[in-house]
Write an enzyme that holds these catalytic residues in place. Structure first.
Site, PDB file in Angstrom:
ATOM      1  N   PHE A   1      14.471   4.606   9.546  1.00  0.00           N
ATOM      2  CA  PHE A   1      13.118   4.135   9.305  1.00  0.00           C
ATOM      3  C   PHE A   1      12.192   5.340   9.210  1.00  0.00           C
ATOM      4  O   PHE A   1      12.150   6.182  10.110  1.00  0.00           O
ATOM      5  CB  PHE A   1      12.642   3.178  10.405  1.00  0.00           C
ATOM      6  CG  PHE A   1      11.456   2.377   9.950  1.00  0.00           C
ATOM      7  CD1 PHE A   1      11.638   1.214   9.219  1.00  0.00           C
ATOM      8  CD2 PHE A   1      10.173   2.806  10.214  1.00  0.00           C
ATOM      9  CE1 PHE A   1      10.541   0.491   8.758  1.00  0.00           C
ATOM     10  CE2 PHE A   1       9.075   2.092   9.755  1.00  0.00           C
ATOM     11  CZ  PHE A   1       9.254   0.928   9.035  1.00  0.00           C
ATOM     12  N   VAL A   2      11.485   5.445   8.095  1.00  0.00           N
ATOM     13  CA  VAL A   2      10.657   6.623   7.842  1.00  0.00           C
ATOM     14  C   VAL A   2       9.180   6.253   7.754  1.00  0.00           C
ATOM     15  O   VAL A   2       8.829   5.118   7.423  1.00  0.00           O
ATOM     16  CB  VAL A   2      11.096   7.343   6.550  1.00  0.00           C
ATOM     17  CG1 VAL A   2      12.500   7.886   6.686  1.00  0.00           C
ATOM     18  CG2 VAL A   2      11.003   6.416   5.343  1.00  0.00           C
TER      19      VAL A   2
ATOM     20  N   ARG B   1       0.428   6.471   7.595  1.00  0.00           N
ATOM     21  CA  ARG B   1       0.455   6.641   6.134  1.00  0.00           C
ATOM     22  C   ARG B   1      -0.082   8.002   5.715  1.00  0.00           C
ATOM     23  O   ARG B   1       0.247   8.525   4.664  1.00  0.00           O
ATOM     24  CB  ARG B   1      -0.398   5.560   5.456  1.00  0.00           C
ATOM     25  CG  ARG B   1       0.147   4.150   5.582  1.00  0.00           C
ATOM     26  CD  ARG B   1      -0.594   3.229   4.616  1.00  0.00           C
ATOM     27  NE  ARG B   1      -0.417   1.826   4.940  1.00  0.00           N
ATOM     28  CZ  ARG B   1       0.620   1.074   4.566  1.00  0.00           C
ATOM     29  NH1 ARG B   1       1.592   1.614   3.864  1.00  0.00           N
ATOM     30  NH2 ARG B   1       0.696  -0.202   4.879  1.00  0.00           N
TER      31      ARG B   1
ATOM     32  N   ASP C   1       4.283   3.381   6.249  1.00  0.00           N
ATOM     33  CA  ASP C   1       3.675   3.064   7.539  1.00  0.00           C
ATOM     34  C   ASP C   1       4.667   2.515   8.550  1.00  0.00           C
ATOM     35  O   ASP C   1       5.769   2.070   8.205  1.00  0.00           O
ATOM     36  CB  ASP C   1       2.586   2.006   7.348  1.00  0.00           C
ATOM     37  CG  ASP C   1       3.166   0.601   7.119  1.00  0.00           C
ATOM     38  OD1 ASP C   1       4.068   0.472   6.263  1.00  0.00           O
ATOM     39  OD2 ASP C   1       2.748  -0.345   7.810  1.00  0.00           O
TER      40      ASP C   1
ATOM     41  N   ASP D   1      14.752  -0.692  -0.451  1.00  0.00           N
ATOM     42  CA  ASP D   1      15.491  -0.912   0.797  1.00  0.00           C
ATOM     43  C   ASP D   1      16.472  -2.070   0.557  1.00  0.00           C
ATOM     44  O   ASP D   1      17.516  -1.876  -0.064  1.00  0.00           O
ATOM     45  CB  ASP D   1      14.452  -1.206   1.890  1.00  0.00           C
ATOM     46  CG  ASP D   1      15.022  -1.291   3.295  1.00  0.00           C
ATOM     47  OD1 ASP D   1      16.037  -0.646   3.571  1.00  0.00           O
ATOM     48  OD2 ASP D   1      14.447  -2.005   4.130  1.00  0.00           O
TER      49      ASP D   1
ATOM     50  N   LYS E   1       0.823  -1.195   0.000  1.00  0.00           N
ATOM     51  CA  LYS E   1       0.000   0.000   0.000  1.00  0.00           C
ATOM     52  C   LYS E   1       0.869   1.262   0.000  1.00  0.00           C
ATOM     53  O   LYS E   1       0.403   2.359  -0.272  1.00  0.00           O
ATOM     54  CB  LYS E   1      -0.866   0.028   1.278  1.00  0.00           C
ATOM     55  CG  LYS E   1      -1.727  -1.179   1.471  1.00  0.00           C
ATOM     56  CD  LYS E   1      -2.359  -1.150   2.877  1.00  0.00           C
ATOM     57  CE  LYS E   1      -2.855  -2.523   3.189  1.00  0.00           C
ATOM     58  NZ  LYS E   1      -3.209  -2.657   4.634  1.00  0.00           N
ATOM     59  N   GLY E   2       2.146   1.085   0.303  1.00  0.00           N
ATOM     60  CA  GLY E   2       3.017   2.233   0.561  1.00  0.00           C
ATOM     61  C   GLY E   2       3.142   3.216  -0.578  1.00  0.00           C
ATOM     62  O   GLY E   2       3.341   4.413  -0.357  1.00  0.00           O
TER      63      GLY E   2
ATOM     64  N   LYS F   1      17.430   3.509  -0.111  1.00  0.00           N
ATOM     65  CA  LYS F   1      18.365   3.308   1.015  1.00  0.00           C
ATOM     66  C   LYS F   1      19.454   2.354   0.541  1.00  0.00           C
ATOM     67  O   LYS F   1      19.410   1.162   0.857  1.00  0.00           O
ATOM     68  CB  LYS F   1      17.648   2.647   2.200  1.00  0.00           C
ATOM     69  CG  LYS F   1      16.601   3.453   2.914  1.00  0.00           C
ATOM     70  CD  LYS F   1      16.193   2.670   4.173  1.00  0.00           C
ATOM     71  CE  LYS F   1      14.849   3.034   4.667  1.00  0.00           C
ATOM     72  NZ  LYS F   1      14.397   2.201   5.798  1.00  0.00           N
TER      73      LYS F   1
ATOM     74  N   GLU G   1       7.314   2.392  -6.538  1.00  0.00           N
ATOM     75  CA  GLU G   1       7.505   1.850  -5.193  1.00  0.00           C
ATOM     76  C   GLU G   1       7.858   2.978  -4.231  1.00  0.00           C
ATOM     77  O   GLU G   1       8.488   3.966  -4.613  1.00  0.00           O
ATOM     78  CB  GLU G   1       8.626   0.798  -5.255  1.00  0.00           C
ATOM     79  CG  GLU G   1       9.076   0.214  -3.945  1.00  0.00           C
ATOM     80  CD  GLU G   1       8.029  -0.619  -3.209  1.00  0.00           C
ATOM     81  OE1 GLU G   1       6.929  -0.101  -3.016  1.00  0.00           O
ATOM     82  OE2 GLU G   1       8.352  -1.760  -2.808  1.00  0.00           O
ATOM     83  N   ASP G   2       7.471   2.831  -2.987  1.00  0.00           N
ATOM     84  CA  ASP G   2       7.773   3.887  -2.011  1.00  0.00           C
ATOM     85  C   ASP G   2       9.260   3.894  -1.648  1.00  0.00           C
ATOM     86  O   ASP G   2       9.927   4.910  -1.734  1.00  0.00           O
ATOM     87  CB  ASP G   2       6.886   3.776  -0.757  1.00  0.00           C
ATOM     88  CG  ASP G   2       6.939   2.405  -0.075  1.00  0.00           C
ATOM     89  OD1 ASP G   2       7.621   1.495  -0.595  1.00  0.00           O
ATOM     90  OD2 ASP G   2       6.294   2.236   0.974  1.00  0.00           O
TER      91      ASP G   2
HETATM   92  P1  IMP Z   1      12.765  -4.172   0.439  1.00  0.00           P
HETATM   93  O1  IMP Z   1      12.131  -5.408  -0.130  1.00  0.00           O
HETATM   94  O2  IMP Z   1      13.631  -4.469   1.622  1.00  0.00           O
HETATM   95  O3  IMP Z   1      13.463  -3.320  -0.598  1.00  0.00           O
HETATM   96  O4  IMP Z   1      11.625  -3.347   1.101  1.00  0.00           O
HETATM   97  C1  IMP Z   1      10.735  -2.635   0.448  1.00  0.00           C
HETATM   98  C2  IMP Z   1       9.558  -2.346   1.328  1.00  0.00           C
HETATM   99  O5  IMP Z   1       9.887  -2.336   2.724  1.00  0.00           O
HETATM  100  C3  IMP Z   1       9.025  -0.970   1.065  1.00  0.00           C
HETATM  101  O6  IMP Z   1       8.127  -0.995   0.010  1.00  0.00           O
HETATM  102  C4  IMP Z   1       8.349  -0.631   2.356  1.00  0.00           C
HETATM  103  O7  IMP Z   1       7.047  -1.160   2.359  1.00  0.00           O
HETATM  104  C5  IMP Z   1       9.165  -1.329   3.396  1.00  0.00           C
HETATM  105  N1  IMP Z   1      10.092  -0.401   4.025  1.00  0.00           N
HETATM  106  C6  IMP Z   1      11.433  -0.387   3.927  1.00  0.00           C
HETATM  107  N2  IMP Z   1      11.962   0.617   4.633  1.00  0.00           N
HETATM  108  C7  IMP Z   1      10.917   1.249   5.205  1.00  0.00           C
HETATM  109  C8  IMP Z   1      10.820   2.414   6.043  1.00  0.00           C
HETATM  110  O8  IMP Z   1      11.801   3.085   6.411  1.00  0.00           O
HETATM  111  N3  IMP Z   1       9.558   2.778   6.396  1.00  0.00           N
HETATM  112  C9  IMP Z   1       8.450   2.111   6.012  1.00  0.00           C
HETATM  113  N4  IMP Z   1       8.498   1.037   5.228  1.00  0.00           N
HETATM  114  C10 IMP Z   1       9.723   0.605   4.823  1.00  0.00           C
END
Ligand code: IMP
Length: 186
Positions: free
Chosen positions: A155-156, A168, A162, A106, A46-47, A134, A102-103
């Site tokens: 962490f944001v 959100r 969220d 990470d 949902k982000g 990140k 994508e939000d």
């Molecule tokens: P990844 O698969 O580790 O790249 O993570 C991606 C997802 O992790 C993002 O779409 C977010 O939903 C969540 N995420 C990663 N870092 C944060 C953060 O700092 N705040 C909130 N959600 C995060």
């Protein structure tokens, strides 16, 4: 420290105005890259919902929306490492110009999973737009083609992002306080 009007205890990392300016620039970059083309914007629920809504309105090129949902952080802030598709695309992306919206990029697990899945559908082009990146957290070798802001390992929350489904609706992107009990609980 500036704080968000919605919650005076939270520190603002990017204000609503900064986000609006950057998202508008990203829209112009996409317009330049897709002159005369059509695009499918695929938001990751949902982000990315709020980012997609603003990005789409910054783009003049003919575009449509689709959404996917994947398992992510569950109720906390830590990822399990496993990515599972919860909601698939509604429409075929074969032969289309696709931008995954994508939000946050990470560890890269989510986008690496989605990229692999989408490539099997043989889109004409496949790119990634991430509002936040990140890079220090990366596990998979993956980059976004359009990045709003690069941030350190923080962490944001807010602007769609969220913590345990909350925050959100914050207009600004804020820092989650490191001493929040839910974060240290792991
Ligand atoms: P990844 O698969 O580790 O790249 O993570 C991606 C997802 O992790 C993002 O779409 C977010 O939903 C969540 N995420 C990663 N870092 C944060 C953060 O700092 N705040 C909130 N959600 C995060």
């Amino acid at each position: 420290m500036s704080t968000t009007s919605t919650n005076a205890a939270l520190e603002v990392l990017f204000s609503h105005d900064q986000i609006a300016r950057r998202v508008a620039e990203m829209g112009r970059e996409i317009d330049r890259d897709y002159v005369g083309e059509k695009i499918v914007l695929v938001g990751v629920l949902k982000g990315a919902a709020i980012f997609l809504a603003d990005l789409a309105r910054s783009i003049s090129v003919d575009n449509t929306f689709d959404f996917v949902a994947v398992s992510s952080y569950g109720k906390g802030s830590r990822t399990s490492g496993a990515v599972k598709l919860i909601k698939d695309l509604d429409n075929s992306i074969e032969g289309k110009n696709v931008i995954i919206v994508e939000d946050i990029l990470d560890t890269g697990l989510t986008l690496n999973f989605l990229r692999g899945m989408f490539e099997q559908h043989q889109p004409k082009t496949l790119r990634i737009a991430a509002l936040l990146d990140k890079p220090s957290r990366r596990v998979e070798k993956i980059d976004a083609d359009y990045v709003g802001f690069t941030i350190p390992n923080q962490f944001v929350i807010g602007y769609g992002m969220d913590f345990a489904e909350r925050y959100r609706n914050l207009q600004d992107i804020c820092l989650m306080p490191p001493d929040a009990p839910e974060l240290s609980a792991g």
